[in-house]
Each structure stands twice: as C-alpha cells, then as structure tokens.
Scaffold this motif. Sequence first.
Motif, PDB file in Angstrom:
ATOM      1  N   HIS A 292       0.830  -1.207   0.000  1.00 27.82           N
ATOM      2  CA  HIS A 292       0.000   0.000   0.000  1.00 27.82           C
ATOM      3  C   HIS A 292       0.863   1.255   0.000  1.00 27.82           C
ATOM      4  O   HIS A 292       0.612   2.201  -0.748  1.00 27.82           O
ATOM      5  CB  HIS A 292      -0.920   0.009   1.226  1.00 27.82           C
ATOM      6  N   ALA A 330      -4.713  -3.655  -8.847  1.00 28.06           N
ATOM      7  CA  ALA A 330      -6.103  -3.448  -8.432  1.00 28.06           C
ATOM      8  C   ALA A 330      -6.283  -3.876  -6.983  1.00 28.06           C
ATOM      9  O   ALA A 330      -6.947  -3.185  -6.199  1.00 28.06           O
ATOM     10  CB  ALA A 330      -7.028  -4.230  -9.348  1.00 28.06           C
ATOM     11  N   ALA A 331      -5.671  -5.002  -6.611  1.00 27.51           N
ATOM     12  CA  ALA A 331      -5.791  -5.491  -5.238  1.00 27.51           C
ATOM     13  C   ALA A 331      -5.171  -4.510  -4.252  1.00 27.51           C
ATOM     14  O   ALA A 331      -5.682  -4.310  -3.147  1.00 27.51           O
ATOM     15  CB  ALA A 331      -5.115  -6.860  -5.111  1.00 27.51           C
ATOM     16  N   SER A 332      -4.068  -3.879  -4.637  1.00 29.39           N
ATOM     17  CA  SER A 332      -3.438  -2.898  -3.743  1.00 29.39           C
ATOM     18  C   SER A 332      -4.239  -1.621  -3.692  1.00 29.39           C
ATOM     19  O   SER A 332      -4.302  -0.943  -2.672  1.00 29.39           O
ATOM     20  CB  SER A 332      -2.018  -2.575  -4.217  1.00 29.39           C
ATOM     21  N   ALA A 333      -4.851  -1.259  -4.840  1.00 32.44           N
ATOM     22  CA  ALA A 333      -5.554   0.022  -4.922  1.00 32.44           C
ATOM     23  C   ALA A 333      -6.855   0.017  -4.147  1.00 32.44           C
ATOM     24  O   ALA A 333      -7.248   1.016  -3.538  1.00 32.44           O
ATOM     25  CB  ALA A 333      -5.790   0.377  -6.370  1.00 32.44           C
ATOM     26  N   ARG A 334      -7.531  -1.126  -4.149  1.00 31.30           N
ATOM     27  CA  ARG A 334      -8.865  -1.167  -3.549  1.00 31.30           C
ATOM     28  C   ARG A 334      -8.883  -0.700  -2.088  1.00 31.30           C
ATOM     29  O   ARG A 334      -9.667   0.176  -1.722  1.00 31.30           O
ATOM     30  CB  ARG A 334      -9.449  -2.572  -3.680  1.00 31.30           C
ATOM     31  N   PRO A 335      -8.036  -1.227  -1.234  1.00 29.28           N
ATOM     32  CA  PRO A 335      -8.078  -0.768   0.166  1.00 29.28           C
ATOM     33  C   PRO A 335      -7.761   0.725   0.302  1.00 29.28           C
ATOM     34  O   PRO A 335      -8.266   1.389   1.193  1.00 29.28           O
ATOM     35  CB  PRO A 335      -7.017  -1.596   0.870  1.00 29.28           C
ATOM     36  N   VAL A 337      -8.567   3.054  -1.860  1.00 27.94           N
ATOM     37  CA  VAL A 337      -9.794   3.764  -2.213  1.00 27.94           C
ATOM     38  C   VAL A 337     -10.791   3.673  -1.064  1.00 27.94           C
ATOM     39  O   VAL A 337     -11.413   4.659  -0.676  1.00 27.94           O
ATOM     40  CB  VAL A 337     -10.396   3.173  -3.510  1.00 27.94           C
ATOM     41  N   ASP A 338     -10.920   2.456  -0.517  1.00 27.87           N
ATOM     42  CA  ASP A 338     -11.860   2.253   0.598  1.00 27.87           C
ATOM     43  C   ASP A 338     -11.541   3.158   1.780  1.00 27.87           C
ATOM     44  O   ASP A 338     -12.433   3.636   2.469  1.00 27.87           O
ATOM     45  CB  ASP A 338     -11.817   0.791   1.064  1.00 27.87           C
ATOM     46  N   GLU A 343      -8.566   7.987  -5.150  1.00 25.44           N
ATOM     47  CA  GLU A 343      -9.818   7.828  -5.876  1.00 25.44           C
ATOM     48  C   GLU A 343      -9.534   7.394  -7.306  1.00 25.44           C
ATOM     49  O   GLU A 343      -8.486   7.678  -7.883  1.00 25.44           O
ATOM     50  CB  GLU A 343     -10.666   9.097  -5.832  1.00 25.44           C
ATOM     51  N   ARG A 344     -10.522   6.706  -7.849  1.00 29.06           N
ATOM     52  CA  ARG A 344     -10.395   6.116  -9.167  1.00 29.06           C
ATOM     53  C   ARG A 344     -11.293   6.857 -10.134  1.00 29.06           C
ATOM     54  O   ARG A 344     -12.385   7.286  -9.789  1.00 29.06           O
ATOM     55  CB  ARG A 344     -10.828   4.649  -9.080  1.00 29.06           C
ATOM     56  N   LEU A 349      -5.805   6.537 -11.397  1.00 25.71           N
ATOM     57  CA  LEU A 349      -5.915   6.727  -9.955  1.00 25.71           C
ATOM     58  C   LEU A 349      -5.289   8.047  -9.580  1.00 25.71           C
ATOM     59  O   LEU A 349      -4.332   8.503 -10.220  1.00 25.71           O
ATOM     60  CB  LEU A 349      -5.152   5.622  -9.220  1.00 25.71           C
TER      61      LEU A 349
END
Lengths: 432, 281
Positions: A292, A330-335, A337-338, A343-344, A349
């Motif tokens: 992250h 994508a897996a790293s980005a999702r948390p 963003v959460d 933001e996407r 990004l």
Amino acid sequence: MDALSFTARNVLLGATLLGVSGGVLGCFALLRRQSLLGDALAHAALPGVCLGFLLTGSKSPLPLFLGALVAGVAGSLFILAAVRWSRVKEDSAIGIVLSVFFGVGIVLLTWVQRSPGGNQSGLDQFLFGQAAALVTEDVILMAVLSALVLATVAAFYKEFKLLAFDPEYAASLGLPIRRIEILLTLLLVTVVVVGLQTVGVVLIVATLVTPAAAARQWTERLGAMVLISATIGAFAGASGALVSASAPRLPTGPVIVLVASAVLVASLLFAPERGLLWAALAERRVARRIRHENLLKDLYRAGESRGEPGAFIPVPELMGMRGQSAPRLAASARPLVDKGLAERRGDALRLTGDGLVTAAGVVRKHRLWEVYLTRRLELPSDHVHRDAEAMEHALDDVAVAELDRLLGHPAVDPHGQPIPRPEALAVEGARR
Amino acid sequence: MISDPVPPPSANEADPEASTVTAAEKVLPAIEVHDLTVAYRTSPVLWDVDLVLPPGKLIAIVGPNGAGKSTLLKAILGLVKPITGWVQVFGESYEKRRSWVGYVPQRESVDWDFPTSALDVVTMGLYGRMGWLRRPSSRHREVAEECLDKVGMGEFANRQISQLSGGQQQRVFLARALAQDARLYLMDEPFAGVDATTERAILTLLQELKDAGRTVVAVHHDLQTVAEYFDHVVLLNMRLVAAGPVADTFTTDNLQRTYGGKLTLLTQTAESFLAKRPGGA
C-alpha cells in the motif's frame, strides 16, 4: 464414564501421574538440553528390570522398579565416567550407554522368556508398556514416586532454575552443583521408573520432552512453563487412557504419546509470538502495508514529475513503475480507495487530500534516509535508493523526527528532489 | 546497592565483624596467586603464575587469545582445579571468602533463550544468601530492582532476556553481581561487543565501585582503552609477563613480550600512550 472399570481407573490415574511428573521434570531436562539423556536412562533401565525379576523371581512392582532404578543410575554413572576419563564426547557416551544397556536388556529379556516359567513373566510389557496390567500396588507406587518428584522440584526450584540457566555462576555462588545435578538425574530416573509400565522404555522420553517443548511455545516464564507442561502431560495421559479404554485394540502408551505430540504440533503452529501461523500472519500484514505504501508513493512521485502531486495517473503507467500485473495493482488500490486515500476515475488513480499527506510521509522517510546514508555514512548517491526503499517502511515517526533534527532539517535529497514537509501538505490536503 | 565508602578501622568497635572486614580489605591483597599451573588434559593453559593484586583498584587482565585469561578467573573462583599452586582472596581460600566475590561471566556462556526476565536473573544473585528451601521474598525483589536501576535497566525488569540487546544483557549480568554486594568483582570481558551507552554505564559503575573501596578484576579485550579505564594491568600469555600499575607496566616492551611481537598496532598504541605521559617514554 461411570462405566470405567477398575483397571481403566488405574490406568487413568497412573497415566495422569506420569504426565504430571514427566511434564514438570521434562522442563528442566529440555532447558538443560538433556532430553536425550532421559531416553538413554530409560533404555538403560531394561536390564535392571530383568535382573530384578531374575533375582527375586517375582513380578511385583517393587523389585522391578528398584532394578530399573539401579540400572538407570548405573547408566548415568557410566556416561559421566566415559566423558570424564576418555575422549568420548557426551552425545557419543549417551548413545553408547543407551545401546549397550538396552542390548544387554534384550538379551536378558529373551533369556527370561525362554526359561521355564519365564513365558508368564510378561516382562516384554516394559518395552512398549502395558497399562492394562497396572494393579493398585503399581498405582500407589507411582503416586508416591510422583509426589516425591514434585516435592523435590518444589523444594529445589530455584537451584534447578539457576543450574539450568548458568551453572558456572551457580558454582561461583557456592551452590554444590555436582550434587544438584545428581539429584536432577535421580529424579529423571524416577520418572522413567514411574512410566515404565504405562508407556514402556522406548517411548517414555516423549513424556519428558513433548509436554515441555509444547509449553515452551506459550510462555516466557519458567514457572508458567512448568505448570503448562504439567497440564499438557496430565491431559495427554488422561486422554490417552480414556481413548484406549474405549477402543480396546489401541495400546495406551503410544496413544498418550500421540496426544502429546498433537498438542506439540498445535503449539508450534498456533502459539502467539512463537507460533508459525502467528509469524506467517504477521509477515502477511507487513507485506500488505508495504504494498500500500509503495502504491501511495508511486502515485505521489508520478504526480510530482508532472508538476501536480494530485494528478490522475493512468493504471498502465503505475503497473510499469514496478512491473506489477493489473490484478495485483487493483488489489493494492482497492483498500486505498476504501480508506479514502485514493480515488479512481476510469483507468486512472489519484491521491486524495488524506492520501497526499500519507504518501508524502512515506516519501519523506525515503528521502531523509537517503540524505542520512550519503551524508553520515558517505555512501555514493547511486547506492542509496535500494536501502531507502526498505527503510521507508520500517522507520517510525519518532525515528524520523530525530533523523530530521540530526540532519539539520534538509530540504532536498541527494538527487535534488524536495523532502516533503508534512505540516505543509496537511494544509494543502485540507484545501482540496 | 553500593554502600557508603569503607570507614576507617576504628569507626566500628561496636561491630567486630564489620571492622574485621574493613581491616582485611585495606591491608591484604585482594587476590594472591602462587605458582598456579592449570592444564586442559596435557596442554598447559596457565603456567607458574605468581600474582599479587592490590585491593581497591580497577585491574585489567590482557593477553592474546588462548592466553588463559578466563581460566585465571575460573581458577580464582574454584571452577577449575589447578595442577599446582593456590589462590587466596583477601588472605583466605575462596571457599571462605565466597560471599565477598561477585562473578560476571562472559555473555556467551549462557543461552539467552531461557524463559526468564531480567529481574529474575538479577534475583539469582541473591540465591547464595537465601538458603535452601527459601523462595525470593519481596525484599529480595526490591534489592534486585535497585541493582537493575543502578545499571540503567530499571524499565526492563520484566523483559524476557532474549529480547535484550548484547549490551543490555551484559548490564543484567552486572546487576546480578551487584546484588551480591561483593568486595571483589571478577568480570570476564565486560566491554566486549557492547554499545556506547552500555560502555559508558559500565565505566561509571566501575568508578563508583572503586570509590566505594571495592576491587574489580576484569578480563579486557581492547588494548586501546586499558590505560583509560584501569589503574592496574596484568599481562598474561600462559605465563605472567608483567603485572603492576598501568603507568609502569603497560609498556611497548611488555606488550611485545605478551603478544609475541607480531602486532605493530600495539606498538603504536603503547607508544601513543607513553608519549602522552609527562616526561615522555
């Protein structure tokens, strides 16, 4: 369980007593690296049992146990003598005594069984144990011996502890360590004698080693280790007894050992701090955090090179920076963003205000570390990036503040890039 | 744990034991070694060593690897049996003076993965006084805590010893010896492999011990600091090469004889030290 037969009750009692005394004493054997010695003394007990039978012609517990005791003591004396007066090292001495005594024991055993009336002796039960043959006399003897062992350990607890930790220092204090060692060895032999009928000479080392090794995983205090070890030993003994009582084809001794081993394996895997699972989970957590932080940093740097730290960066460009695959990114980005750090928008990004502050923090650590390496350790500026890539995740805020102060609040890193000031960025972030 | 400086002999008439201790400390040599020979099987480790060490000083034992330095300490402590010769501590055999001597072994002599805390280790220093069948009392714990504070390890009292750094472990060992409140401290390489903070802490402690009239004999590994840290030095290489006050004994000549003349760095060390003395070499 009210259907427990008389025999089964004896087995339960005997196995539990063995578990407790073996568990307690095993801690000291383990910490003194003498687990193998316990095994040797157990094997050495066999000829003593046979001789006890031969000399008295009876199979009652006392002569057999005395024989085991004498043989065990003789074995330990042989080991001591071999180490003291010959060039043989301790582990070889233990192996030799184990095999020679055991060999003599097997010879005697075979001879006894071949002699008239010897077939009824049932002495081979002492090889692998035959808990079903336990009678009340046996259990009473086991109880007395176990009580002796536990009382001795309680009385000499601090001496045993010091002996296990630092025998030389103990000697300098004036403690008679030779005699204390002999006492400990005697206790070892006593536990062997207690376990002879239940588990047999071959497996009894497990009742010494396994509960202690399992207990070690759960605590950093000797006192707690001894108590946990006793509990595990008792549990293994009791469950072994109960299991084999309900399934008549299962021999008690090996089942006890299997239960103890299962507890050991579970302890090695699941214990907090020392357990393998714990370590693996902790490592996963750290790896995740690093991924992250790396993504945050990449977004920051890509934006910096565009002159706009909060710019939208296309995902393919981010993938190229570290050679990551799309799913990985994508897996790293999702948390991120959460958590509101990024933001996407479509296939791009960018950092949010909060994300900017966090990313700047990581970049700051990286660049400060590079300054430290080039200025204080005088490393060339093209040697410092790799190190900083690792250290940026390891430094905490206190260390960074100290580093900054030590270096005199530098403004740029060795490559001329600005070192972010977190306060300034917090303002910037709030403005967004 | 360091009590007040040693009072003059006449001060304690009410307590004959105290004045005997005082008198013995001031007059008798801390350690006397006579014709000591120690061997491991057929190889000699110490040969014909005669030594008289004065009380109240900080004494270093130096020599190359395998010189028998640790063995000398162990022979004094009665941990190894000599082939010939004897050792006396404050005029009596070690067995009689045991409560006067505190031992700080090498850090490596112990497995630090042992399940115990720093406070526990220091409390072990009091085991010699507790007697059989006794457990450590709260008073003992207090003493142990004080000793930990003395070495700057007070906040680590409940820390598992495997989590301590090398220097911290060394200080725990020191605290353990301090708990014995000994007159003579025997230390085996106390400064080896320790961080700067620990080194300063140990040095301060040694000075305090000296100010309180105690004697310290330490196997020391670093020739560069012998003159700075110690008053008295013993140069050992199986045989005794020289022993005496640092100023007189720590000479190029003696160092060459101890180390076999192969180390030019030593020459520089000795020479730079000697050059600093008023009056030169």
